[in-house]
Structure formats: C-alpha cells, structure tokens
Design an enzyme around this catalytic site. Structure first.
Site, PDB file in Angstrom:
ATOM      1  N   ASP A 483       0.527  -1.274   0.156  1.00 28.03           N
ATOM      2  CA  ASP A 483       0.131   0.183   0.082  1.00 28.03           C
ATOM      3  C   ASP A 483       0.732   1.211   0.048  1.00 28.03           C
ATOM      4  O   ASP A 483       0.309   2.424  -0.261  1.00 28.03           O
ATOM      5  CB  ASP A 483      -0.981   0.229   1.630  1.00 28.03           C
ATOM      6  CG  ASP A 483      -2.201  -0.649   1.057  1.00 28.03           C
ATOM      7  OD1 ASP A 483      -2.617  -1.160  -0.055  1.00 28.03           O
ATOM      8  OD2 ASP A 483      -2.781  -1.241   1.864  1.00 28.03           O
TER       9      ASP A 483
HETATM   10  C1  BGC Z   1      -2.702  -3.889   4.345  1.00 26.22           C
HETATM   11  C2  BGC Z   1      -2.359  -4.638   3.565  1.00 26.22           C
HETATM   12  C3  BGC Z   1      -1.268  -4.252   2.525  1.00 26.22           C
HETATM   13  C4  BGC Z   1      -0.006  -4.311   3.647  1.00 26.22           C
HETATM   14  C5  BGC Z   1       1.287  -3.798   2.979  1.00 26.22           C
HETATM   15  C6  BGC Z   1      -1.558  -3.657   5.629  1.00 26.22           C
HETATM   16  O1  BGC Z   1      -1.839  -2.845   6.515  1.00 26.22           O
HETATM   17  O2  BGC Z   1      -3.814  -4.219   5.352  1.00 26.22           O
HETATM   18  O3  BGC Z   1      -3.595  -4.680   2.459  1.00 26.22           O
HETATM   19  O4  BGC Z   1      -1.005  -5.325   1.580  1.00 26.22           O
HETATM   20  O5  BGC Z   1      -0.251  -3.515   4.746  1.00 26.22           O
HETATM   21  O6  BGC Z   1       1.238  -2.520   2.792  1.00 26.22           O
END
Ligand code: BGC
Length: 811
Positions: A483
């Site tokens: 993200d």
């Molecule tokens: C999110 C995931 C994401 C991960 C890496 C998490 O906080 O819930 O959807 O893939 O972070 O960024």
C-alpha cells in the site's frame, strides 16, 4: 524472557504476570457480537461493526495504556482491588490470565480472597457473559462488596469521541431490577439498545460516570467502589455507565458465583415500543433468561470448547517440532478465524474506526480459513465480489455492517482484482463446489448489475491485461500489495493520504509484483474458465500468462533478483542500480511462487539474494537498503524511518511467500527457518524484546536499522496469519487441496524422520503418515491408501465420509 506458557492440552496461553510488555489480548465472539479482552481486563465490545455499533468505550493510546474495560472492583474493609490487577494495581497474591479459544479467564487473589472472572460470547447470543466467582481461601469469615463496571459508547465510535457538543446531552439509561438499559438514541432513529445485568439481587447501582468515578479521578481511584456504596445514579447526558454493587458473605472455603450479561438487543422497527415511551424489553428478557444459572453458563462454555475442537479437527499435525505443532493445531488456526471476522478493523493497533474489511485483505484471509468453515468463506467471497466495479477494479475496503464499498482508503489498487481469483480458487479446491461460479453477484453493490461470479473473475483478469504499461508489465495504479509504494502520488502536502491522493495516472509506473501474481493465478484462472466451458477465455489466459512470464524474464530481472517496479518516469525500483531499495521481498516471493525462473535457475538465484541481503535473525526484511530520505516519486514507503513498516521492516505477511518459494525449489531447511524466525511460539523466549503476544503473529517486526530491532507491532490482524498457516500446512507439511483431490507434497528438514496429519477433506478423514527414511527434503516416492498403492501423489476424493489411512514415503 517469558511472561507465561502454553498449556497445549487446554489450548490456552497462560499469562503469569499482569505487566506484560504490551497488553496481550484475546477475541471473544464467533458470530455477530465481539469483544476484545486484554490480560488485565481491558478492552471493548461491539455488534458486527466496531465503528458503527460499539457497545462500550475504549480510549486508544491512553495513559496509562489499556485503561478502560470491564472491571470488577472489590472492596473488603476499605481495601480496594481488581482481580485483573488493572486498573487499581493493588498487589496480588496470585494472578493468572488464561486466554483460550473464544474465552478468557482472569484470576486474582488478595487477602486470601480468590476471584476468577471468566468471559465469553456464547454461541448463538449477542452478548458477552462473565461469570465472577469468589472463593474464601482463608479460615475466617469474609464480608466484602464488589462493583461491576462498564462504560457505554454512544454507538458510533467516531462520533462518540469527537462530537461532544451533541453527545454530552443525549445519553439515556433506564434501570429495572438488576438490569441497566443503555438506550441512547433509541427514542429517535435506533432500534437497538444495550443491557447490562446480573443474575443476583443487587445492593445498588450506578449509571452516571461522574457519580461513580468522580470528575477528577481515574479508573484506578473511583469514588463509589472506594466508598463501598452505590449511589443509584441515573445518567442524564454526559457519560452513561453500568455498575451494580453486591455485598457478599463467605464462610471459610465457601464459593459464590455471579453471572453478568452485557448484551445487544434489537427490535423490528414496528415493535420498538411496549407502549408509548416504554422500550420493548422482550429481546433483553429472552437473552437474560438464558444466563441465569451456573449450569447455563457451563453449558455455554462447553459449547464453545466443542465448537473449536470441531473447527480445529479439520487439520491436526504431529511433527518433531513442538512449537510448530502448537501453532498449526491451535493458535495459527485460531488467529485465522479472528482475521476472518475482523479483517483489519478492530485490534489494539486498529481502532475499529479507520478501516473496514479490506478487499485484498479479506480474500487473502480466506486462505487460512476456508478449511475451517467453508460456508462462511463462500459468503465472504460473494460479499467481497459484490463490491467490485464493472471495469473489474475494486473498492479497497467495505463496511461489514452495510457490506458496501467505501472510498475512505480509495480504490485503484491494481492487485486487488486478482485476489478475488485467488480466493475463489482456494475455495473450490477445498470444497469442490464449482456452483459458486454461477452465483449471481452485483457490481458496486447494485443488484440490477448482477452477473455470475465467473464474470467477475473474467473482469478481474482483464483488468490486468487492459492496464499494461510500456514494458508490458501491469500498471500499478495507486499501489499494489504494498500500500505504501505510491508511484503516481507525488504528495508534498503534510497529512495528505498517500492512498487517496493520486496526482496523476502516469500510465508508466509498472509492478513486477502484480506480474508475478498474474502468472501465479493464471493457471487457476484457466481451470476455472474451463469448468464453465469458457475454453476461448482459457486459451487467451494461457497466451497472456506466457507473455507475462517472458516479460518478467526480460524486463523484470535485475541480474541476481527480480526487480520491484518501474516508477512514473520509467526508472527501475528494486535494482542494484538504485542507491537504496535495491532488492524487495515481494517479487522474489511471488515470481518464484508463480514458477517464474525455476527452470532457468533464476528462482534459486533470487532466493539466494533474499538469504544474503534480506535475512535477519528476526525474519526477512521487506527491502534493502532502507530508504534514508523521503522520495516523492515513491510515496509512503519512504516516509517511514528505516527498518519500520514497509521501509524495510520485517513485514511478516510476505515472509511465508519466501517459505513457499523455498519449497518450490526444494529447500526444506530454508523454508523451515524462514517459517521459524517470525513464528510467535519461537519468539516467546524473547517476549521482552518482541513485546506482542507470543501466540499470534504481528504485522511487523523492526528490522536491523532500527534502534529497537526485533520489536513487533500490530499483532492479530494481519495477512501473516493466513499466509503462514497456508505455507506451513500446504507447502512445508505439503497437504494441499487440488481441484481433483488432496496432494501430498511435503518439503521439510532432511533431519526429520516424518510426521503425521489428520486432514478432513470434502467429508472424508485422512490419517496421513509421512515417513522420510532417506532423509530427503522433498519428493514422495510412494503412497498407499488403506493398504492399496495409488498412482502419483494426489489422494482421490472418495466422498464416502469414511476414515482413510494413508502412508506416504518420501524419497
Ligand atoms: C494492509 C495490506 C497491505 C499491507 C502492506 C497492510 O496494512 O492491510 O492490505 O498489503 O499493509 O502495505
């Protein structure tokens, strides 16, 4: 250092001192009503949705930490204490907290008086039920008064903590007998209220916080329990609470118990009122009648035990590794049931306000849950798919209460659609239920746009092929799995969300990770198409996957590992040419899982690079070297201090990708050590450093550039739970559902002599014994089922509902 121990037979983690390095919590609730409960009785409850229908208050980031919960204050001749130690913190002669599956037992003892408080959310009820049991362990008579305490939340948790100009005036309660009704806003648009009741006569009550605690006191120093007498206050606005007081007399050795019910009650719109102005209490009466006696309480506990024994019996392992056994057989599966229910919404790190259910998160959570309750997995898939848009893209999250997508965290995460294929494939492999593909499912929650689920998968797949960049790799959109790798964002404004701010769609920024994922789901996608007679689509997918494979080999390879991405200017990310961020974990894991580069020897090279550059004693870091400055063209990932979160922290979620990748090239020892490094049962020994619960995975562990390396955060709600369970059960132990049966394909340490598994699969129960006489890491040379040899390593689906004995010999 440890703060407790695993009681494997009872499936409990037993905490033996209250001042754990961080509150160690449990989840109560398997259906619609949930409570978070810490080892010192902190936490809160909600119905279905932690944001919209919160029953009790909790203040995050509070001082002291974890203040606020369900408390039972005991006043014995002026000596005030609480059995969970907090909030009063009086010294205890004995303290123990047993977190079990769906229940928590907190025991405290002072002045020879033992108090045991057992809480659970009984199956079939929307309530937290707590039995408070006292035993006089002295040889003298005892007399004391105890006070229950909960603080009501005015339902909408966000509003409750921000809209004080309104909230200080609207609180309403009613007290009838021993039952306190919290009915704020029932007079207008709500059709639900909360109750807090006890099954015994009371000596008083309070419902007004200021009266009970005192305006200038804390939970540790409340006026009414201190004075030893309730004031029978009726809240009017301000902060409604629920408290009962009961005087207890105990002979030496005598025991008495009391059952408290904190419940959620709802009435149909047209049955809200008994008569004008009088709320309809029928649902409350029905609920309370179910928990009047100890026998009823015991029965609810037994039902809870039986429920989990049944759920867990679908996969039980006996390996030479005791810690692996306790994780696989109990705790990892348990965490998967919790992530199924909560997604990333409510934990001690997730406020229950900010995030609903994640599209990507919840589809991944299915991997660890689908064998436990396939029917719920099915329902979840259909709910998630209904939030997909017609062009195949997806809302990144949705609210559990309304099941509607929300744009709070934006959309346009270009990996999201592919996870749907992933989840559906896992479901059909587990159940064989192809009919799910024919279910009519809305787009954007609009039933008039409904199409069969198979159509959703087609649009998911095409969302990638319709959005390719200059190299033929998938465009990343706002971000992919990571993200925080925001390549089209270019945010310079403090406080702006990296996920919702997209300054432009460059049409250039590409993700090698999505490419790997595309190839990884490609084969399943083709199978699913063929199941529905979509042969042309399957052929198209075959061509596209091969093309993508070649593209990754050509433009996604950096020489010793897979590249991560191309930025909005077409520059490489995750390359030895970069100063920081030379290598990322995600593409190494997913490209190898997709089989890319295995036959060419590149998979091994990539995994060797992971071992040499990303491995630490605490797990595999997300990237190396960490970013030291903010890079506007990379986004949030570079906003974190080095070795935290996505900036090279040990982001546990993708460690199991490496585990699986290692099994794909047959390195069982590496797979095992990757598994063990982040496994909580192993980090139990360094709890003072690790800090979060030794029975569940955290999202992140600080890596080597951080001053606090080895320190974990964000426990419980993480894709790590499902991915580790998936990696250890299906790839290390190698018992892997296929469309046509159950594959046996272990990849273990060559030191192991073997292991056994009981696996229920589509109604049959397989007792599998794997032996390893030649001490290999991978390879099965023969299998017999009920004494008869079978061809290959896939157990057929017998469908006779019987027990089958399987002998598999590695070599
Ligand atoms: C999110 C995931 C994401 C991960 C890496 C998490 O906080 O819930 O959807 O893939 O972070 O960024």
């Amino acid at each position: 250092m440890k703060y407790g121990y695993f009681d494997d037979a009872a499936r409990e983690y037993v905490i033996t001192r209250p001042d754990t390095p961080y509150p160690w919590i449990n989840y109560l609730g398997e259906e619609d009503f949930f409570s978070l409960m810490s080892n010192t009785s902190g936490g809160y409850s909600f119905y279905k949705d932690a944001r919209m229908l919160r029953l009790t208050r909790y203040r995050y980031n509070n001082v002291p930490t974890d203040a606020g919960g369900k408390y039972y204050y005991i006043n014995e001749n002026g000596d005030l204490w609480t059995p969970g130690w907090m909030p009063v913190k009086a010294d205890l002669e004995k303290y123990e907290c047993r977190h079990g599956l769906g229940y928590t037992v907190i025991t405290g003892k002072r002045n020879g008086l033992l108090c045991e408080q057992t809480a659970l959310v009984p199956l079939g009820y929307t309530a937290e039920v707590t039995r408070v049991k006292f035993r006089n362990e002295t040889d003298k008579k005892k007399e004391f008064t105890f006070f229950s305490f909960v603080e009501f939340c005015l339902w909408n948790a966000l509003d409750d903590m921000t809209n004080f100009q309104r909230n200080f005036s609207i609180g309403e309660v009613e007290v009838i007998g021993t039952t306190i009704y919290h009915k704020t806003e029932y007079r207008e648009r709500r059709n639900h209220y909360a109750v807090f009741s006890v099954n015994a006569n009371i000596d008083g009550f309070d419902t007004d916080r200021e009266t009970f605690i005192g305006l200038y006191n804390g939970f540790d120093d409340p006026d009414v329990p201190k004075a030893g007498k309730s004031r029978n206050s009726i809240a009017s606005g301000w902060a409604p609470i629920g408290s009962h007081s009961i005087k207890v007399k105990l002979e030496p050795g005598e025991e008495k118990s009391f059952i408290f019910v904190l419940g959620y009650c709802e009435n149909p719109e047209d049955q809200k009122w008994e008569c004008p102005g009088v709320i309809n209490k029928a649902p409350a009466q029905k609920l309370l009648a179910a928990f009047r006696t100890d026998e009823q309480f015991e029965a609810a506990m037994q039902a809870m035990h039986a429920y989990f024994e049944e759920q867990l019996s679908n996969y039980q392992a006996k390996t030479p590794d005791e810690k692996m056994n306790r994780m696989v057989n109990t705790w990892n599966q348990y965490q998967c049931t919790v992530t199924y229910h909560m997604s990333r919404s409510a934990s001690y790190f997730e406020s229950g306000i900010g995030r609903g259910m994640g599209f990507r998160d919840s589809t991944q959570d299915l991997l660890g849950f689908v064998h436990i309750i396939p029917e719920l997995a099915r329902e979840r898939i259909l709910d998630i798919a209904a939030t997909q848009m017609e062009d195949g893209s997806a809302y990144h999250q949705y609210q559990p209460l309304t099941k509607k997508g929300n744009n709070d965290i934006g959309s346009g995460f270009n990996d999201d659609p592919l996870w749907l294929i992933f989840g559906v494939a896992a479901y059909i492999k587990e159940t064989g239920d192809e009919s799910i593909l024919d279910e009519m499912v809305a787009y954007d929650c609009d039933a008039s746009k409904a199409k069969p689920l198979s159509d959703h998968l087609i649009r998911s797949f095409h969302h990638v092929t319709d959005n390719l960049g200059p190299h033929g790799l998938p465009l990343i959109g706002r971000a992919d799995w990571n993200d925080c790798l925001n390549l089209n964002c270019f945010s310079k404004t403090p406080g702006e969300s990296f996920q919702t701010t997209a300054n432009f769609e460059s049409g250039v920024a590409e993700s090698v990770f999505i490419a790997g994922m595309f190839v990884a789901v490609g084969e399943d996608y083709q199978q699913l198409c063929k199941m529905r007679g979509l042969d042309d689509e399957a052929a198209f997918a075959d061509v596209e996957c091969k093309k993508m494979y070649d593209t990754v080999m050509k433009d996604g390879w950096d020489g010793k590992w897979f590249l991560r991405a191309y930025d909005a200017f077409g520059n490489k990310i995750g390359s030895h040419e970069n100063r920081d961020g030379q290598i990322f974990i995600e593409p190494q894991g997913f490209c190898v899982m997709a089989g890319i580069g295995i036959k060419e020897g590149r998979a091994k090279e990539a995994l060797d690079s992971v071992r040499d550059l990303l491995d630490t004693p605490y797990g595999v870091s997300l990237l190396w070297p960490t970013y030291k400055e903010y890079h506007v063209e990379l986004g949030e990932i570079t906003s974190y201090p080095p070795s935290y979160k996505e900036n090279g922290g040990i982001f546990c979620h993708n460690n199991p990708w490496i585990t699986i990748a290692e099994t794909m090239i047959g390195r069982g020892d590496r797979a095992l050590s990757t598994y063990q490094h982040i496994c909580p049962a192993y980090t139990e020994d360094i709890s003072e450093r690790h800090r979060t619960e030794p029975y569940v995975y955290p999202q992140m562990i600080a890596s080597v550039d951080a001053p606090r390396q080895g320190e974990a955060k964000n426990s419980w709600l993480t894709g790590t739970a499902s991915w580790t369970l998936y990696s250890v059960t299906q790839y290390i132990l190698g018992i892997r559902p296929q469309y046509n049966g159950l594959m046996i394909d272990p990849c273990i340490s060559d030191k192991w002599d073997g292991f056994t598994i009981t696996r229920k699969f589509r109604g049959d129960t397989f007792h599998i014994t794997v032996t390893n006489p030649d001490h290999v890491m991978k390879g099965v040379k023969s299998i017999t089922v009920d004494g008869k040899a079978i061809e290959g390593n896939v157990l057929p689906v017998y469908g006779d509902g019987k027990e089958h004995n399987v002998q598999a010999v590695m070599g």
